[in-house]
Each structure stands twice: as structure tokens, then as C-alpha cells.
Design an enzyme around this catalytic site. Structure first.
Site, short mmCIF file in Angstrom:
data_model
loop_
_atom_site.label_atom_id
_atom_site.label_comp_id
_atom_site.label_asym_id
_atom_site.label_seq_id
_atom_site.Cartn_x
_atom_site.Cartn_y
_atom_site.Cartn_z
N GLU A 273 -5.50 -4.76 10.56
CA GLU A 273 -4.44 -3.77 10.75
C GLU A 273 -4.70 -2.99 12.04
OE1 GLU A 273 -2.43 -2.62 6.79
OE2 GLU A 273 -4.27 -1.46 6.95
N GLY B 97 2.43 2.28 10.62
CA GLY B 97 3.38 3.38 10.45
C GLY B 97 4.10 3.78 11.73
N GLU C 296 -6.81 4.89 7.68
CA GLU C 296 -6.65 6.32 7.35
C GLU C 296 -7.91 6.87 6.67
OE1 GLU C 296 -2.89 5.77 5.34
OE2 GLU C 296 -2.08 5.14 7.28
N ASN D 216 0.88 -1.18 0.00
CA ASN D 216 0.00 0.00 0.00
C ASN D 216 0.91 1.22 0.00
OD1 ASN D 216 -1.76 2.08 0.54
ND2 ASN D 216 -2.19 1.45 2.64
N TRP D 217 1.03 1.85 -1.17
CA TRP D 217 1.98 2.96 -1.29
C TRP D 217 1.44 4.27 -0.71
CZ3 TRP D 217 4.63 2.41 -6.80
CH2 TRP D 217 5.58 1.37 -6.74
N LYS D 218 0.17 4.30 -0.35
CA LYS D 218 -0.44 5.52 0.20
C LYS D 218 -0.13 6.70 -0.72
CE LYS D 218 -0.04 3.39 4.70
NZ LYS D 218 -0.03 3.53 6.14
N HIS E 172 -9.46 1.31 4.82
CA HIS E 172 -8.17 1.48 5.50
C HIS E 172 -8.36 2.44 6.67
CE1 HIS E 172 -4.11 2.76 6.36
NE2 HIS E 172 -3.72 1.62 5.84
N SER F 234 3.42 -2.11 10.28
CA SER F 234 4.88 -2.18 10.48
C SER F 234 5.48 -3.54 10.12
CB SER F 234 5.26 -1.76 11.91
OG SER F 234 4.83 -0.42 12.14
N GLY G 209 2.85 -1.07 4.19
CA GLY G 209 2.99 0.32 3.78
C GLY G 209 4.45 0.66 3.54
N GLY G 210 5.10 1.25 4.54
CA GLY G 210 6.46 1.77 4.41
C GLY G 210 7.45 0.82 3.75
P1 PGA Z 1 2.88 0.28 7.51
O1 PGA Z 1 1.42 0.53 6.89
O2 PGA Z 1 3.38 -1.02 6.96
O3 PGA Z 1 3.70 1.45 7.06
O4 PGA Z 1 2.71 0.22 8.99
C1 PGA Z 1 0.52 -0.51 6.71
C2 PGA Z 1 -0.77 -0.01 6.12
O5 PGA Z 1 -1.19 1.10 6.48
O6 PGA Z 1 -1.41 -0.69 5.29
#
Ligand code: PGA
Length: 252
Positions: free
Chosen positions: A167, A173, A97, A10-12, A95, A212, A233-234
């Protein structure tokens, strides 16, 4: 059990066009040959570019969100019809967010899920508790409510197109990963819930963990029998890390 491990990135709201191209150049130089299912969800505007770069590498392309409507006066929204038109394989829905920053509630997420499924998109439906909810002992209650409301009234025939992503909000994050035991007990709870309270084929439903996840912790997490993959994500932003995640997931 026939579930294959899955790694979805997930590149956001990250990566500019040059970085997108560098990522796939580097990825192809590693000559990927994974057994796991791999996918990337870039920003909407990069989807056409990513579709053209990812296909030959066997990387699925996803969206990070999809509208609850097909078309009309919804300024700034992206129709699920347009996503399937472009050849997008999956979309994230719900998600954390989207839930917290954009105030998307269960009812809206349910509408989005139903519509995306109607158009043949695979839906990665995201759920998870906040730290406060965990500390007050409400994790399972929150998960159950999100599942019950978000996945209400779905066509039986579309259930196999749904992937769930657990999640925990406190792990996204933050660098704080849920331990395999913490994540595993929620995954097992979700699988039991699907079995006892829904029409899902609970044994076949893919349940991802997100929060994470990195190349050095993914193997341990995926070793749990109810954790079928990761939403990352990251650590999905760098080709080397993404390839390592997929290599680890291919060991199962
Ligand atoms: P993260 O994000 O791996 O950077 O914690 C995961 C996500 O939000 O899907």
C-alpha cells in the site's frame, strides 16, 4: 498458479452499528456468489455483529490490529487470543496509519505478526513507501527493509498464513491510485524478494495492492500476474461498491 483473487475491506474507524447492519442487509440482497475470497475488517467493537451477519454470505471477518501480547497490563489493546476466541479469521498488521499515527515500528510489528500467527490468525502484513521515499528513488529499499524486519524469524510452518499488502502511502485515501505498472513492478519485486531471500513459497504467497482501489480500476490492477487482490478502504464501505469489487475479482 492456484492463487485465488482476494478482496479485503478495511473499514478503519468508520460505520456505526446501523450502517454495519444496512451494509450486510444490502449485500445479502445482491445474493453474492463470488469466486474470489472476500473479507471485511470492521472496528473491533462491531466484530461480533459482523461475524453473525457475514458468515452466511461467505465473507471472512478480520481485525485491523492485534496486540503483541496475549494478556496483561496493556490498557486499550486487543489480544490476538481474544480475536481467535471470537472466530476472527485475519488481522491487518502494520497498516501505514498504525506505523505513522501510532508510531508502531518494525520491531513491534514483527512481535505482533509472530504472536498472531501462533494463534492461527491469518496476518495481512502491510508495507509501502511514502511519496518522499518514492521521489528519492528509495521505494524498493524501503519495501525490502519493511519485509526483512517485519517478517524476521518466523516459523516456517506459519508462512502460508501470511498475506502481504503493498500500500503506497501516497495512494491511501488520496484518490490517486498507483498505475497497474507502478503497483505491478513493486509486486514483482516483492515476489522475487520472497523467492531469493526467504523461506516463503513465493508462487503461493498472496500479495494484495491497496490505495484508492475502486470498482472501476480494480480489474486492471488485478490483471497484473503478481497482483492477487486488493485491500480496500473507502470503496469497501458501501455494499454496492464492495459487491462490484468482488464481482470484478471473480472474473479471473
Ligand atoms: P483506501 O484505503 O482504499 O481508502 O485508499 C486503503 C487502505 O488504507 O487499506
Amino acid at each position: 498458479m492456484t492463487r485465488k483473487k482476494v478482496i479485503y475491506g478495511n473499514w478503519k474507524m468508520n460505520q456505526n452499528l446501523a450502517e454495519v447492519r444496512t451494509f450486510f442487509n444490502e449485500l445479502s440482497s445482491f445474493k453474492p456468489d463470488w469466486k474470489c475470497v472476500a473479507g471485511i475488517a470492521p472496528q473491533f467493537i462491531h466484530i461480533p455483529e459482523v461475524l453473525s451477519l457475514a458468515g452466511s454470505l461467505n465473507v471472512k471477518v478480520g481485525a485491523q490490529n492485534a496486540s503483541h501480547k496475549n494478556n496483561g497490563a496493556f490498557t486499550g489493546d486487543i489480544s490476538p487470543l481474544s480475536l481467535t476466541d471470537m472466530g476472527v479469521h485475519f488481522t491487518l498488521i502494520g497498516h501505514s496509519e498504525r506505523r505513522s499515527i501510532f508510531k508502531e515500528d518494525d520491531e513491534l510489528l514483527n512481535e505482533k505478526t509472530k504472536l498472531a500467527l501462533t494463534h492461527g490468525l491469518e496476518v495481512v502484513f502491510c508495507i509501502g513507501e511514502t511519496l518522499e521515499q518514492r521521489k528519492s528513488g528509495n521505494t524498493f529499499k524501503v519495501i525490502e527493509t519493511q519485509l526483512a524486519n517485519g517478517l524476521k524469524d518466523l516459523e516456517k510452518s506459519s508462512l502460508k498464513k501470511i498475506i502481504l499488502a503493498y500500500e503506497p502511502v501516497w495512494a491511501i485515501g488520496t484518490g490517486v491510485t498507483a498505475t497497474p505498472k507502478q503497483a505491478g513492478e513493486v509486486h514483482t519485486f516483492i515476489r522475487n524478494y520472497l523467492k531469493e531471500k526467504t523461506n516463503f513459497d513465493s508462487e503461493e504467497t498472496v500479495i494484495l495492492y491497496g490505495g484508492s482501489v475502486k470498482p472501476d480500476n480494480v480489474f486492471e490492477l488485478l490483471s497484473h500476474e503478481d497482483i492477487d487482490g486488493a485491500l480496500v478502504g473507502g470503496a469497501s464501505l458501501k455494499a454496492r461498491d464492495f459487491a462490484d469489487l468482488c464481482n470484478e475479482a471473480s472474473k479471473f
